[in-house]
Design a protein around this motif. Structure first.
Motif, PDB file in Angstrom:
ATOM      1  N   ILE A   2     -33.498  15.057  -5.293  1.00 58.32           N
ATOM      2  CA  ILE A   2     -33.932  16.399  -5.337  1.00 58.32           C
ATOM      3  C   ILE A   2     -35.484  16.279  -5.709  1.00 58.32           C
ATOM      4  CG2 ILE A   2     -31.796  17.791  -5.987  1.00 58.32           C
ATOM      5  CD1 ILE A   2     -32.368  17.804  -9.044  1.00 58.32           C
ATOM      6  N   PRO A   3     -36.298  17.437  -5.456  1.00 59.79           N
ATOM      7  CA  PRO A   3     -37.710  17.210  -5.877  1.00 59.79           C
ATOM      8  C   PRO A   3     -37.783  16.819  -7.419  1.00 59.79           C
ATOM      9  CG  PRO A   3     -37.223  18.989  -4.665  1.00 59.79           C
ATOM     10  CD  PRO A   3     -35.670  18.694  -4.949  1.00 59.79           C
ATOM     11  N   LYS A   4     -38.945  16.138  -7.647  1.00 54.43           N
ATOM     12  CA  LYS A   4     -39.121  15.943  -9.097  1.00 54.43           C
ATOM     13  C   LYS A   4     -39.209  17.034 -10.256  1.00 54.43           C
ATOM     14  CE  LYS A   4     -43.940  15.149  -8.767  1.00 54.43           C
ATOM     15  NZ  LYS A   4     -44.993  14.124  -8.897  1.00 54.43           N
ATOM     16  N   GLU A   5     -39.752  18.253  -9.512  1.00 57.85           N
ATOM     17  CA  GLU A   5     -39.989  19.517 -10.251  1.00 57.85           C
ATOM     18  C   GLU A   5     -38.403  19.697 -10.946  1.00 57.85           C
ATOM     19  OE1 GLU A   5     -41.127  19.231  -7.301  1.00 57.85           O
ATOM     20  OE2 GLU A   5     -43.048  18.844  -7.831  1.00 57.85           O
ATOM     21  N   SER A   6     -37.595  19.649 -10.299  1.00 58.29           N
ATOM     22  CA  SER A   6     -36.233  20.070 -10.956  1.00 58.29           C
ATOM     23  C   SER A   6     -35.248  18.918 -11.260  1.00 58.29           C
ATOM     24  CB  SER A   6     -35.256  20.945  -9.848  1.00 58.29           C
ATOM     25  OG  SER A   6     -35.441  20.230  -8.583  1.00 58.29           O
ATOM     26  N   ALA A   7     -35.826  17.757 -11.213  1.00 59.74           N
ATOM     27  CA  ALA A   7     -34.810  16.545 -11.579  1.00 59.74           C
ATOM     28  C   ALA A   7     -34.408  16.553 -13.088  1.00 59.74           C
ATOM     29  CB  ALA A   7     -35.605  15.443 -11.073  1.00 59.74           C
ATOM     30  N   VAL A   8     -35.464  16.702 -13.975  1.00 60.31           N
ATOM     31  CA  VAL A   8     -35.426  16.597 -15.403  1.00 60.31           C
ATOM     32  C   VAL A   8     -34.305  17.596 -15.770  1.00 60.31           C
ATOM     33  CG1 VAL A   8     -36.596  16.804 -17.400  1.00 60.31           C
ATOM     34  CG2 VAL A   8     -37.676  15.754 -15.520  1.00 60.31           C
ATOM     35  N   ALA A   9     -34.479  19.020 -15.472  1.00 62.03           N
ATOM     36  CA  ALA A   9     -33.402  19.860 -15.804  1.00 62.03           C
ATOM     37  C   ALA A   9     -32.001  19.505 -15.355  1.00 62.03           C
ATOM     38  CB  ALA A   9     -34.008  21.211 -15.474  1.00 62.03           C
ATOM     39  N   THR A  10     -31.901  19.005 -14.111  1.00 62.26           N
ATOM     40  CA  THR A  10     -30.763  18.640 -13.544  1.00 62.26           C
ATOM     41  C   THR A  10     -30.277  17.685 -14.222  1.00 62.26           C
ATOM     42  OG1 THR A  10     -31.535  19.591 -11.354  1.00 62.26           O
ATOM     43  CG2 THR A  10     -29.572  18.187 -11.418  1.00 62.26           C
ATOM     44  N   ALA A  11     -30.914  16.597 -14.647  1.00 63.24           N
ATOM     45  CA  ALA A  11     -30.505  15.509 -15.318  1.00 63.24           C
ATOM     46  C   ALA A  11     -29.758  15.980 -16.711  1.00 63.24           C
ATOM     47  CB  ALA A  11     -31.481  14.403 -15.629  1.00 63.24           C
ATOM     48  N   GLU A  12     -30.589  16.907 -17.450  1.00 62.68           N
ATOM     49  CA  GLU A  12     -30.058  17.431 -18.701  1.00 62.68           C
ATOM     50  C   GLU A  12     -28.731  18.006 -18.632  1.00 62.68           C
ATOM     51  OE1 GLU A  12     -32.946  20.045 -20.509  1.00 62.68           O
ATOM     52  OE2 GLU A  12     -34.243  18.394 -20.609  1.00 62.68           O
ATOM     53  N   LYS A  13     -28.585  18.875 -17.339  1.00 62.56           N
ATOM     54  CA  LYS A  13     -27.312  19.497 -17.368  1.00 62.56           C
ATOM     55  C   LYS A  13     -26.213  18.772 -17.194  1.00 62.56           C
ATOM     56  CE  LYS A  13     -28.847  23.564 -14.789  1.00 62.56           C
ATOM     57  NZ  LYS A  13     -29.133  23.965 -13.579  1.00 62.56           N
TER      58      LYS A  13
END
Ligand code: NAI
Length: 217
Positions: A152-163
């Motif tokens: 996925i794009p980097k903008e949403s990767a951090v939050a998705t990884a947290e989930k």
């Protein structure tokens, strides 16, 4: 195994594993370090040194038993166990990875694919329908998912990884161009295909320097 194995040796193991798998598939039962060296373009002494880290695997004058070596290296790499993975982001890259069958041969079982885009929901990719993100938590729990692939794009990767961390995922294969901050208990492997391409450019440069090939404009 008490001895600390260097990262350089570990990094070479997947390549040994791949070559040995091919030898095994083509019916080769034994191979000497010299033969393996010719095949892999690695010195025979490097091979012996590498394998010595794990007790040698071979007998003097006999060569290595391919099947045994393949399965022992597989165990070291944790490939004797199956891993269930999901792909997050069913775009170009996610679909390409989903369609690549060969991971399954190594015990990585593609179990599901998710995307935020409603238009993709229900689309079949290698027999799997793209699911909405809302279903991910339950799916991870029910299907014993241990690896998530982030395409996925980097903008949403951090939050998705947290989930994903919250869902108890064990590892992330991260293709998004961003560093993920996860606890030590979660393993992350970042992949940048462009690094490999840049290395190729360097290799062209080096070759041309060494062979005195000038630039022609
Ligand atoms: P793409 O645009 O074809 O696919 C991205 C997909 O992610 C889309 O289907 C989109 O709906 C989905 N998405 C966006 N936000 C999401 C979210 N929060 N949750 C779930 N799904 C979401 O892009 P492509 O070409 O597949 O690339 C994906 C990512 O991978 C990009 O960030 C790109 O920069 C990166 N990339 C990395 C490479 C590498 O070597 N590391 C190589 C190629 C791409």
């Amino acid at each position: 195994m008490d001895k600390e194995i260097s990262q350089a040796v570990i990094a070479r193991l997947p390549r040994y594993f791949r070559y040995l798998g091919e030898l095994k598939d083509s019916g080769v039962e034994r191979i000497s370090s010299q033969e393996l060296s010719r095949l892999m373009h690695v010195t025979a002494s490097q091979i012996r040194q590498d394998f010595n880290n794990f007790g040698g695997f071979g007998q003097q004058g006999y060569g290595y038993n391919v099947e045994y070596l393949y399965s022992e290296i597989g165990k070291i790499l944790g490939l004797d166990k199956k891993h269930h993975l999901i792909i997050i982001g069913a775009g170009n890259l996610g679909q390409a990875l989903a369609n690549y069958m060969n991971f399954e041969r190594r015990g990585f079982i593609f179990t599901g694919i998710f995307d935020i885009n409603e238009k993709l929901h229900g689309k079949m990719i290698r027999g799997m329908k793209v699911r909405p993100m809302e279903e991910m938590q339950e799916f991870v729990k029910d299907n014993n998912i241990d690896i998530a692939v982030l395409t996925i794009p980097k903008e949403s990767a951090v939050a998705t990884a947290e989930k994903l961390v919250g869902m108890g995922i064990k590892a992330i294969w991260n293709f998004a161009h961003v560093d993920l901050d996860v606890p030590d208990s979660v393993q992350v492997e970042n992949v940048h295909l462009s690094d490999s391409l840049i290395k190729l450019s360097y290799m062209i440069n080096q070759y041309e320097k060494e062979h005195d090939i000038g630039e022609e404009e």
